[in-house]
Design an enzyme around this catalytic site. Structure first.
Site, PDB file in Angstrom:
ATOM      1  N   GLY A 168       0.813  -1.208   0.000  1.00 20.68           N
ATOM      2  CA  GLY A 168       0.000   0.000   0.000  1.00 20.68           C
ATOM      3  C   GLY A 168       0.848   1.260   0.000  1.00 20.68           C
ATOM      4  O   GLY A 168       0.593   2.205  -0.744  1.00 20.68           O
ATOM      5  N   ASP A 169       1.882   1.278   0.844  1.00 24.87           N
ATOM      6  CA  ASP A 169       2.791   2.425   0.879  1.00 24.87           C
ATOM      7  C   ASP A 169       3.528   2.588  -0.441  1.00 24.87           C
ATOM      8  O   ASP A 169       3.690   3.703  -0.942  1.00 24.87           O
ATOM      9  CB  ASP A 169       3.803   2.236   2.011  1.00 24.87           C
ATOM     10  CG  ASP A 169       3.185   2.395   3.383  1.00 24.87           C
ATOM     11  OD1 ASP A 169       2.788   3.525   3.722  1.00 24.87           O
ATOM     12  OD2 ASP A 169       3.110   1.407   4.114  1.00 24.87           O
TER      13      ASP A 169
END
Length: 397
Positions: A168-169
């Site tokens: 996600g990051d």
């Protein structure tokens, strides 16, 4: 450790972010040649310095390559003023604090654009800069859950799984980097900077393919399916006599070639498998059939047949297989970097590859917080040694 011929060699970036999303965006820009000045809290610095498996924390060596480290306490006026001075010399500012934090420090977009109207401000956060959730704390895993990723990953009879990396990051950082590049292009026409607002959950949502329109049109909620993607067959990891092997035989022509490789050409004409739709409807049965065949052969034997018949396939790699693979070696996908803390250290090379303005790893990650204070504050900002000493005494750096 080479000459900077990167596409962004004339761009200066101030990176205020910590941990992963902001710093990975800075890494991508730095790999493409940008001069990245990373601002860390005095003392311990970015917590990413302590991330990684094993006793030697080497994650920092990748994410902080091609960066200079300066220290600044953003919670006091003297540290905030240093950022204002840096912004006057910058093209891009990266931050991934909770929305409102920069504004609280007097470093919001309006204040920064008053100093430098050409500045591009890349803001990465859990939920974006607006909306009812914007002031909530958000990490990559939360964005993966809200964006729909976590729900569909794993086995159907078990709770949702996660990838072994912070996807996600990384997605947020990648989209943030794309936004910066687009904003730089626009600035060439208008002379004006702008804000790039990237939310973790929206970055994840962006790669969710047809999950949204499937529900909108047909009420379908995609569920966890384990190692295969529902309706895409055959495309799975199969067991050979000596290990696992990935085969992507979906597509009518490719499946026909796979059937030939298996010595079962009749499968391509079997009504259960002859078309994409039919294979999707019968994929569990088809996977079992292929698995029975692969189990009778070694990985090397199956790989040779897949190459001979032009069927996309490959071994399931870990780091040792990557190190040994001749294709990785020929393309220098993994390079050896002379680091300050660990000596020679292998890490992934730069992506993408540009033919005329190649990206590169030019400098190792700075081993000390504020390692380049004299270079940046003294050289770029013109502060005297006495002024730098006073900032240090005040706890600003």
């Amino acid at each position: 450790m080479g000459e900077n011929s990167g596409a962004l060699s004339d761009i200066r970036v101030v990176e205020l972010g910590q941990l992963l999303a902001g710093p990975f965006c800075g890494q991508l820009l730095g790999d493409m040649g940008a001069d990245v000045i990373k601002v860390e809290p005095p003392g311990a610095g970015d917590p990413m310095r302590l991330w990684g498996d094993g006793k030697d924390k080497v994650n920092w060596e990748v994410i902080a390559r091609n960066k200079k480290s300066v220290s600044a306490n953003l919670r006091i006026p003297e540290g905030q003023d240093l950022v204002r001075k840096l912004v006057a010399h910058a093209d891009v500012l990266i931050e991934n604090f909770k929305p409102g934090t920069l504004e609280k420090w007097g470093l919001g977009p309006d204040a920064l654009h008053a100093i430098n109207p050409r500045l591009i401000i890349a803001r990465m956060s859990g939920y974006g800069q607006t909306g009812p959730y914007s002031d909530r704390a958000g990490y990559g895993g939360i964005g993966e859950a809200m964006g729909g990723w976590r729900y569909i990953v794993g086995e159907p009879d078990r709770p949702p799984s996660r990838m072994g990396i912070s996807i996600g990051d990384s997605l947020t950082a990648t989209y943030g980097c794309m936004g910066v590049l687009a904003a730089l292009h626009v600035r060439e026409r208008t002379g004006k900077g702008q804000v790039v607002d990237t939310a973790l959950y929206e970055a994840v949502l962006q790669v969710m393919e047809s999950v949204i329109p499937e529900y909108d049109r047909m009420g379908i909620i995609r569920e966890r399916s384990g190692s295969f993607l529902k309706g895409i067959a055959p495309s799975n990891v199969y067991m050979c006599s000596d290990g696992e092997f990935m085969i992507g035989g979906n597509g009518d022509a490719i499946f026909a070639r796979l059937a030939q490789a298996m010595g079962q050409p009749e499968l391509a004409k079997d009504p259960r498998y002859a078309t994409h739709i039919a294979r999707g409807e019968n994929q569990i049965e088809l996977d079992a059939l292929i698995n029975r065949w692969t189990a009778q052969h070694t990985i090397a034997e199956v790989e040779a047949l897949m190459i001979q018949h032009s069927v996309p396939a490959g071994k399931v790699y870990r780091a040792p297989e990557m190190f040994a693979d001749p294709h990785f070696q020929a393309r220098e996908a993994i390079v050896e970097v002379e680091t300050e803390r660990f000596g020679k250290l292998k890490m992934q090379n730069v992506v993408p590859r540009l033919s005329e303005t190649p990206s590169s790893i030019r400098t190792p990650a700075p081993s000390k917080v504020g390692q380049h204070n004299a270079d940046v504050y003294g050289g770029l900002l013109g502060l005297t040694p006495k002024e730098i000493e006073e900032l240090q005494a005040a706890g600003a750096i």
